[in-house]
Design an enzyme around this catalytic site. Structure first.
Site, short mmCIF file in Angstrom:
data_model
loop_
_atom_site.label_atom_id
_atom_site.label_comp_id
_atom_site.label_asym_id
_atom_site.label_seq_id
_atom_site.Cartn_x
_atom_site.Cartn_y
_atom_site.Cartn_z
N GLU A 144 -17.44 -21.71 -23.76
CA GLU A 144 -17.50 -22.75 -24.78
C GLU A 144 -18.90 -23.22 -25.14
O GLU A 144 -19.14 -23.63 -26.27
CB GLU A 144 -16.67 -23.96 -24.29
CG GLU A 144 -15.20 -23.68 -24.12
CD GLU A 144 -14.52 -23.38 -25.45
OE1 GLU A 144 -14.81 -24.07 -26.45
OE2 GLU A 144 -13.72 -22.42 -25.51
N SER B 60 34.80 -56.35 7.23
CA SER B 60 34.47 -56.86 8.57
C SER B 60 33.01 -56.67 8.95
O SER B 60 32.56 -57.23 9.95
CB SER B 60 35.35 -56.16 9.61
OG SER B 60 36.71 -56.52 9.42
#
Length: 778
Positions: A86, A469
């Site tokens: 690049e 319970s």
């Protein structure tokens, strides 16, 4: 001579005009330039990473899959490859490559339009982060001006770091770290020269040069980058040749998201969004450490799934997944995508033939046999019958028929023969499991249902269900602080209540039997409903509600006597919080899933602290823990004895077996399990906490217990032990037929054994009180 002077004058004038035009053009272009100083505080959209307590990754949250890393965490050749492709002069120019721009301008002039940009890496950073992507001379001029300015503001390394983290490289990957994971399954620090060159060729056109979509073009770009590296002298000829000949194997690094503990991960996501907002969670690059123990979570997920499957099987065959006509057979088989299989794996298969002895099936290009022996459970469902009362299937034709699509598990895979398979069934019943360290509050495992991808509703944190319970230990803890002891005698006899509207309520014991005068210890161990009602009546329901709140319960607690039998509504996670007070010695601790949150820059955003509250005296907590150990040794939790360790626990079952629970703990680990349908309805006869929830609890705990040393509950200084006569509640004499060693707060231990006529003198034996709430009718 005069002509020459005129010519020079025109030149000077032209220069001045050009300079003036240039200055004017500059001021015109820079009038609305965006500020670039924000680039110094580079904060791109980053993926949030969530980890287990040991650092293993649970998953990611992101909109753009980007992981911010410095140059030091990229292999040096990766950096060179991108520069070669690049901007090879990056470290020499001042942000703009004038020769490059000139070359691009010539090509654009010849082409009659903009076909080449000639941008430097600095310009690309400006373009991607500050300007629009349009191709125009105006944008180019702005780009040049900003590039020069940026080079004066940031260092070269800082600009390059931004570029290599910001750039889009296809396959939903932003930045070189995400691309390295997505294309090669490695980190950016591990990229080879050949791999780095391929990635460096992507920025020009990520989709055009994708190795997945266009491997030939990707190869061309890779060779171009390698040649640039060689020509620049950045790699040797031998390195070039080796990279050219290196075979590239593509494959993404597996994304662990939603693989292990998806309900846990989703709850973490929800809490993060509540705390930081969606934008931060999906783009803030948070580093999140959770309390999850991944090994615990894997075991818990499997235990819950197995238990729910077994629960569903106990009550018969729900039918095939779907039925196909003959014309749809091949379409179904062609659409199947079967990966590698192992024994125990599940898959859908097509029934093609059925005999009494079994069914023949097809899946993909393979076949298999499902013997009738694996269908013995697949009878017509009858919720009124216990499984052992319903009989077994001995004819496969009563279960499936050709064209049925069914679930099977792999028993044995054979090369050139039909596979051996077992009939399976996905359960409609759901469940939840929460396991936490009661001392620290860390939630080690959390399962919110059978299959996260079938239903994202998290039953561990969102489902308000009646505990039955399993609520009784809370009732009895309040009783111990209000005149009762483990040796109190309470009457177990029929009671009928009439509320203010005239509606009658007649509670019963699960067995439908009444036992008369009963030791408080036995009432809890055997889960006697009528004793619990009388205890709650004497203690006062408001006192019990306050105890629940002190324990951290935030669910529904209506102030009536049915609350004592578990008619309240709580999430499994919240009930676990309440239970922490027993192994903790009286203080409850808030469960914790998230341990820490750190920004991508290393800033500590959150560090968890323990949220502890006083709930009951340490003596009360120990006495309840001791009695719940006896629930395991002699009561409804007896199956848990298989662990061979000190364990306390309590089952819970609501009316018509609509909810089944087991809450069990040791000093180092507390685990709660709930089973039931999402839409409240009976699960089937005898699907109690002991039968539906406890096996799941045992399956999980039996596999994780070896990680912990054996540890018993330690009594606080104020506890004394006494041998109690089970019949009288007094100190047991030598002639006592049945006696128990029970804990008492010092000074509350019972007197020596006395006659039955003295029983009414015990404060706990009184049945009076609570008449203002309900009218008691005998």
């Amino acid at each position: 001579m005069k002509v020459l002077k005129i010519f020079l004058a025109f030149i000077v004038l032209g220069v001045f005009l050009a300079a003036g035009a240039g200055v004017g053009l500059y001021y015109w272009a820079q009038e609305d330039l965006p500020g670039f100083t924000k680039l110094s505080d580079y904060s791109p959209a980053l993926a949030t990473t969530v980890r287990a307590r040991d650092g293993r990754i649970l998953g990611y949250f992101y909109r753009e899959k980007r992981f911010l890393i410095p140059l030091s965490m990229m292999s040096p050749i990766t950096v060179k490859a991108f520069l070669a492709a690049e901007d090879s002069g990056f470290y020499q120019h001042e942000g703009v490559d004038l020769p490059g721009i000139f070359r691009a301008a010539v090509k654009n002039f010849i082409a009659g339009g903009i076909v080449q940009g000639g941008s430097t890496i600095t310009q690309q950073v400006i373009k991607s982060m500050l300007l629009t992507p349009e191709r125009s001379y105006e944008r180019k001029l702005k780009e040049v001006i900003l590039a020069y300015r940026l080079e004066k503001y940031l260092s070269k390394d800082e600009i390059l770091t931004i570029y290599l983290n910001q750039i889009y490289l296809g396959a939903k990957a932003y930045g070189v770290e995400a691309a390295a994971r997505e294309y090669f399954g490695v980190n950016a620090s591990q990229l080879s020269l050949a791999q780095a060159a391929l990635l460096a060729g992507l920025p020009k056109a990520p989709s055009r040069y994708s190795p997945y979509g266009n491997p030939e073009r990707a190869r061309e770009r890779q060779l171009y980058v390698l040649a640039r590296l060689r020509d620049l002298g950045w790699i040797a000829g031998t390195e070039y040749e080796a990279a050219v000949n290196e075979p590239l194997v593509y494959g993404a690094q597996e994304d662990p998201s939603w693989k292990v503990g998806p309900y846990y991960l989703e709850e973490v996501r929800r809490q993060l969004v509540d705390r930081y907002g969606e934008d931060m969670v999906y783009g803030g690059g948070l580093q999140v450490r959770t309390a999850m123990d991944m090994d615990h979570q894997i075991i818990a997920d499997q235990a819950l799934r197995t238990g729910l499957v077994e629960t569903a099987k106990r009550h018969g065959w729900q039918g095939p997944v779907k039925h196909l006509d003959v014309g749809g057979y091949e379409e179904f088989l062609d659409a199947q995508q079967l990966g590698e299989s192992s024994p125990g794996d599940w898959m859908q298969v097509l029934v093609t033939g059925v005999e009494k002895a079994g069914a023949t099936v097809r899946f993909g290009d393979k076949s298999g046999i499902v013997p009738v022996a694996s269908m013995s459970w697949a009878r017509v469902p009858n919720p009124k019958l216990a499984p052992e009362e319903a009989g077994k299937v001995s004819d496969a034709r009563k279960v499936v028929k050709p064209g049925d699509v069914i679930w099977v598990s792999v028993e044995e895979m054979l090369e050139d023969k039909p596979w051996k398979l077992q009939l399976e069934q996905e359960p409609k019943v759901e469940g939840a499991l929460v396991s936490m360290d009661p001392q620290s509050g860390e939630v080690l495992a959390l399962c919110g249902g059978y299959d996260f991808f079938r239903s994202q509703f998290n039953r561990a944190t969102q489902a308000l269900r009646q505990p039955g319970s399993a609520f009784k230990p809370i009732v009895y803890s309040a009783a111990l602080d209000n005149g009762f002891t483990a040796a109190s005698i309470v009457l177990d006899a029929p009671i009928v209540y009439q509320d203010g509207s005239g509606e009658m309520w007649k509670p019963e014991n699960f067995e439908g039997i009444f036992y008369g005068p009963t030791l408080l210890r036995t009432a809890l161990v055997k889960s006697r409903n009528l004793v619990t009602i009388r205890v709650a009546q004497q203690v006062g329901i408001d006192t019990i509600v306050e105890r629940g709140k002190a324990l951290g319960l935030t669910g529904v607690m209506e102030p009536n006597l049915s609350l004592a039998l578990g008619s309240g509504q709580f999430t499994p996670l919240n009930l676990c919080q309440a239970y922490t007070a027993f192994p903790r010695g009286g203080t409850s601790i808030k469960p914790r899933l998230i341990e820490s949150v750190v920004s991508p820059w290393g800033e500590q955003l959150f560090s968890a602290t323990q949220e502890v509250s006083e709930a009951m005296p340490p003596e009360t907590a120990y006495i309840i823990s001791h009695l719940l150990q006896q629930v395991v040794q002699h009561g409804t939790g007896a199956r848990a004895k298989v662990l061979g360790r000190p364990v306390a626990g309590k089952t819970g079952t609501t009316n018509d077996e609509q909810d089944a629970w087991f809450m069990g703990f040791s000093p180092y680990l507390l685990t709660g399990v709930w089973v039931g349908y999402d839409q409240v309805r009976p699960m089937g006869k005898y699907e109690t906490g002991a039968r539906s929830a406890l096996p799941i609890w045992i399956d999980y705990r039996s596999k994780v217990e070896p990680n912990y040393p054996v540890q018993d509950f330690q009594a606080p200084p104020g506890i004394v032990m006494a041998r109690v006569d089970a019949r009288t509640g007094r100190l047991a004499g030598p002639g006592a037929v049945e006696a128990y060693m029970l804990p008492f707060q010092n000074g509350t231990e019972p007197l020596p054994s006395a006659g039955l006529d003295e029983l009414d003198a015990d404060p706990g034996s009184s049945n009076a009180g609570g008449e203002s709430l309900l009218k008691q009718i005998f």
